[in-house]
Design an enzyme around this catalytic site. Sequence first.
Site, PDB file in Angstrom:
ATOM      1  N   ASP A 163      40.853  34.700  43.350  1.00 23.03           N
ATOM      2  CA  ASP A 163      40.407  35.406  42.677  1.00 23.03           C
ATOM      3  C   ASP A 163      39.297  36.015  42.478  1.00 23.03           C
ATOM      4  O   ASP A 163      37.828  35.092  41.893  1.00 23.03           O
ATOM      5  CB  ASP A 163      40.854  35.759  40.916  1.00 23.03           C
ATOM      6  CG  ASP A 163      41.334  37.148  40.204  1.00 23.03           C
ATOM      7  OD1 ASP A 163      41.023  37.869  40.586  1.00 23.03           O
ATOM      8  OD2 ASP A 163      40.823  37.003  39.097  1.00 23.03           O
TER       9      ASP A 163
ATOM     10  N   ARG B 267      51.161  34.720  32.921  1.00 23.29           N
ATOM     11  CA  ARG B 267      52.018  35.256  32.484  1.00 23.29           C
ATOM     12  C   ARG B 267      53.191  35.407  32.231  1.00 23.29           C
ATOM     13  O   ARG B 267      53.962  34.543  32.613  1.00 23.29           O
ATOM     14  CB  ARG B 267      52.037  36.020  33.334  1.00 23.29           C
ATOM     15  CG  ARG B 267      50.238  36.479  34.419  1.00 23.29           C
ATOM     16  CD  ARG B 267      50.382  37.870  35.027  1.00 23.29           C
ATOM     17  NE  ARG B 267      49.145  38.539  35.127  1.00 23.29           N
ATOM     18  CZ  ARG B 267      48.416  38.919  36.621  1.00 23.29           C
ATOM     19  NH1 ARG B 267      49.527  39.878  37.633  1.00 23.29           N
ATOM     20  NH2 ARG B 267      46.800  38.889  36.643  1.00 23.29           N
TER      21      ARG B 267
ATOM     22  N   HIS C 246      37.269  44.220  41.250  1.00 26.58           N
ATOM     23  CA  HIS C 246      38.616  43.552  40.995  1.00 26.58           C
ATOM     24  C   HIS C 246      38.661  42.895  42.974  1.00 26.58           C
ATOM     25  O   HIS C 246      39.000  43.912  43.578  1.00 26.58           O
ATOM     26  CB  HIS C 246      39.128  43.804  40.531  1.00 26.58           C
ATOM     27  CG  HIS C 246      39.116  44.223  39.103  1.00 26.58           C
ATOM     28  ND1 HIS C 246      39.210  43.262  38.328  1.00 26.58           N
ATOM     29  CD2 HIS C 246      38.762  45.089  38.535  1.00 26.58           C
ATOM     30  CE1 HIS C 246      39.388  44.281  36.584  1.00 26.58           C
ATOM     31  NE2 HIS C 246      38.220  44.670  37.189  1.00 26.58           N
TER      32      HIS C 246
ATOM     33  N   HIS D  74      35.627  38.782  41.444  1.00 25.19           N
ATOM     34  CA  HIS D  74      34.661  39.661  40.542  1.00 25.19           C
ATOM     35  C   HIS D  74      32.919  40.358  41.953  1.00 25.19           C
ATOM     36  O   HIS D  74      32.880  39.149  41.267  1.00 25.19           O
ATOM     37  CB  HIS D  74      34.763  39.717  39.701  1.00 25.19           C
ATOM     38  CG  HIS D  74      36.290  39.438  39.015  1.00 25.19           C
ATOM     39  ND1 HIS D  74      37.382  38.577  38.549  1.00 25.19           N
ATOM     40  CD2 HIS D  74      37.636  41.289  38.556  1.00 25.19           C
ATOM     41  CE1 HIS D  74      38.475  38.752  38.491  1.00 25.19           C
ATOM     42  NE2 HIS D  74      38.328  40.374  38.409  1.00 25.19           N
TER      43      HIS D  74
ATOM     44  N   CYS E   6      39.524  39.007  34.652  1.00 23.64           N
ATOM     45  CA  CYS E   6      38.328  39.572  34.794  1.00 23.64           C
ATOM     46  C   CYS E   6      36.903  39.809  33.650  1.00 23.64           C
ATOM     47  O   CYS E   6      36.575  39.524  33.928  1.00 23.64           O
ATOM     48  CB  CYS E   6      38.788  40.785  35.151  1.00 23.64           C
ATOM     49  SG  CYS E   6      40.616  40.971  34.882  1.00 23.64           S
TER      50      CYS E   6
ATOM     51  N   GLN F  89      45.434  32.732  41.520  1.00 27.25           N
ATOM     52  CA  GLN F  89      44.958  33.750  42.941  1.00 27.25           C
ATOM     53  C   GLN F  89      43.662  33.063  43.480  1.00 27.25           C
ATOM     54  O   GLN F  89      43.262  32.339  42.477  1.00 27.25           O
ATOM     55  CB  GLN F  89      44.459  34.883  42.293  1.00 27.25           C
ATOM     56  CG  GLN F  89      45.707  35.658  41.785  1.00 27.25           C
ATOM     57  CD  GLN F  89      45.878  36.773  41.190  1.00 27.25           C
ATOM     58  OE1 GLN F  89      45.076  37.268  40.111  1.00 27.25           O
ATOM     59  NE2 GLN F  89      46.330  38.448  41.453  1.00 27.25           N
TER      60      GLN F  89
ATOM     61  N   LYS G 224      41.443  52.338  43.964  1.00 28.02           N
ATOM     62  CA  LYS G 224      41.545  51.494  44.891  1.00 28.02           C
ATOM     63  C   LYS G 224      42.152  51.674  46.022  1.00 28.02           C
ATOM     64  O   LYS G 224      42.328  53.432  46.961  1.00 28.02           O
ATOM     65  CB  LYS G 224      42.805  50.876  44.382  1.00 28.02           C
ATOM     66  CG  LYS G 224      43.968  51.413  43.668  1.00 28.02           C
ATOM     67  CD  LYS G 224      45.214  50.460  42.777  1.00 28.02           C
ATOM     68  CE  LYS G 224      46.460  51.469  43.170  1.00 28.02           C
ATOM     69  NZ  LYS G 224      47.206  50.338  42.375  1.00 28.02           N
TER      70      LYS G 224
END
Length: 705
Positions: free
Chosen positions: A452, A432, A580, A454, A403, A450, A533
């Site tokens: 992922d 991580r 997200h 946005h 992000c 991911q 969320k």
Amino acid sequence: MLVSLLWKLHSASRRRAFSSLPFARIAMATPGGHPKDEMYLGAVIPKRIQLFQAIQSQQKSHLDSLPHDSIRVTLPDGTVKEGKRWSSSPLDIAKEISKSLASNALISQVNGVLWDMKRPLEADCELKLFTFDSDEGRDTFWHSSAHILGESLEQTYGCKLCIGPCTTRGEGFYYDAFYGELGLNDEHFKQIEAAASKAVKEGQDFERIEVTRDEALEIFSDNNFKVEIINDLPSDKTITVYRCGPLVDLCRGPHIPNTSFVKAFACLKASSAYWRGNKDRESLQRVYGISYPDQKRLKEYLKNLEEAKKYDHRLLGTKQELFFCHPLSPGSWFFLPHGTRIYNKLMGFIKSQYIQRGYEEVKTPNMYNMKLWETSGHAANYRDNMFLLNIEKQEFGLKPMNCPGHCLMFQYRVRSYRELPIRMADFGALHRNEASGALTGLTRVRRFQQDDAHIFCREDQIKDEVRGVLDFIDYAYKIFGFTYELKLSTRPEQYLGEVETWDKAEAALTEALNEFGKAWQINEGDGAFYGPKIDISVSDALNRKFQCATLQLDFQLPDRFKLEFSAEDETKLERPVMIHRAILGSVERMFAILLEHYKGKWPFWLSPRQAIVCPVSAKSVDYAKQVRDRIHQAGYYADADITDRKIQKKVREAQIAQYNYILVVGEEEANTGQVSVRVRDIADHSVMSIESLLQHFADETAAFH
């Protein structure tokens, strides 16, 4: 302090009083030969109970002195019940409704706040009651069972308890404790379960008190772990302590009415853990447990658990030669050729949808100067979970999420309202720094990717964008064969931004969920600090729940990065809202879930072994190779078994290897340009031309897209 005075006044008598109680009887050693901490059991526990009772008595006297005037209790169907302030409890209201409800209600919700069934109501309120069949009921049931486990561990081994939540996966609970040199294993479980069974039979009430910080520190002065938790609590935090039987525990609650509701209890496994997940801190033992309101459900769970063990993704991944992990790179998995086929198929599936759903794929750096993470807030809140590097006397970090990088992409030039929404998708590698003890196959790793994305949009676009993400999730999960549940998590106690902005965002999410048309629940106060969320939990073929997809609104990152776009009135600049969004979540984790969900039997479109050609004899080997090559050229994965073994053995091994289609060819098939087709796990076979077979493959693939 009152409790200190009472402790001193009763110091002489408390040992005599408590020595006669069942929980104060102390054996010299456990069956494993580990000596109990007699001081801990013989003095500390009675001291805690004495302090608890003193504060409880004082608080009860205070409540009794308050006016018990009438209050109105509104139920979900609009029915209004009468009660008494500081006297009537949710359990009293449940008894008025029905005996059955009063016997089965585990927890209540008062004006959106979870509330003990026996805790007095304080004012007019809206009341909901939950049984084990609800998420709220199950979570409370398992959290309360963790206290029963904690009581058993403390009484049996004289350990120092740390934390005992229900598990994040929503199945069961665990308790971490410090045992010194003792290492727990399966052999200890019978004794732990026996002590838990005793607590259940006693029907110990879960009692609650509120304490000051100093009182909490005094109660738990002999447990450095609890003291650390207390000292880290915010200054304005209400501190609560619960008691069941001999256990007095620091806990925010709430809990079930008493231990007798837990009719079935079992220990599942024991493992090592670190205090607060920090490998440099104390080494703890973690005991996992499961419990149910009846033995039948426990037996079903344990049966399913044994079934699931047979399909552990680590076991299947080894058998099918899909992936492996090496000690030289812990938590980062090697995907072998067949595993990479599946990995790429999953990413390709999502990418094919990006084209149709208006996403633009981007690529961003893996490493950033720590100034970026200071701007985003991760340096302050996530630093310990990052891999850090020093380059030319400057500190850099490998990215744990995409992000902040996407914020830089939005920011690199002036944006117009006409461009919004902008949907950026990124499969970049993330790292991580998970503790080594937390690494679990593909489900908890250090390096992962991911799907992922946005979405940067205007406030008036939130509803449509959220609806689009929900449609995407529904489409993907139907293909995988998952069922799923939706929850709207709203503004938490600690939040950033303006209440008005939160209210507008929650209203947009509510409208999107209602238009989506599927059942959903509200999860009061469980939103992220930066925005509300929608939580999506999937259920697999073994009826286990997983959190994969993500849908979160974020007002804070756009603010931190000063993101702006020119409004329709070009003299005005506005701030975008950031969504997200992930469908698969971690590709590694989804890989593991799907492998277990399908029990190793991959559907054709996702399979790394779609077909194998088995010649009956050496005379048909050349034709087998031709068939294999035709299938390859059509875009499918095919192998040929050209060994000199008997055809029955070839077919059997192909079935074990989970090939979707086994194509047997002999002289007759070679002469006619056909194949004898066997489908995995089906004894029957049919004869098809190569063209018909390839069309069948195309049709089966198309059915999943």
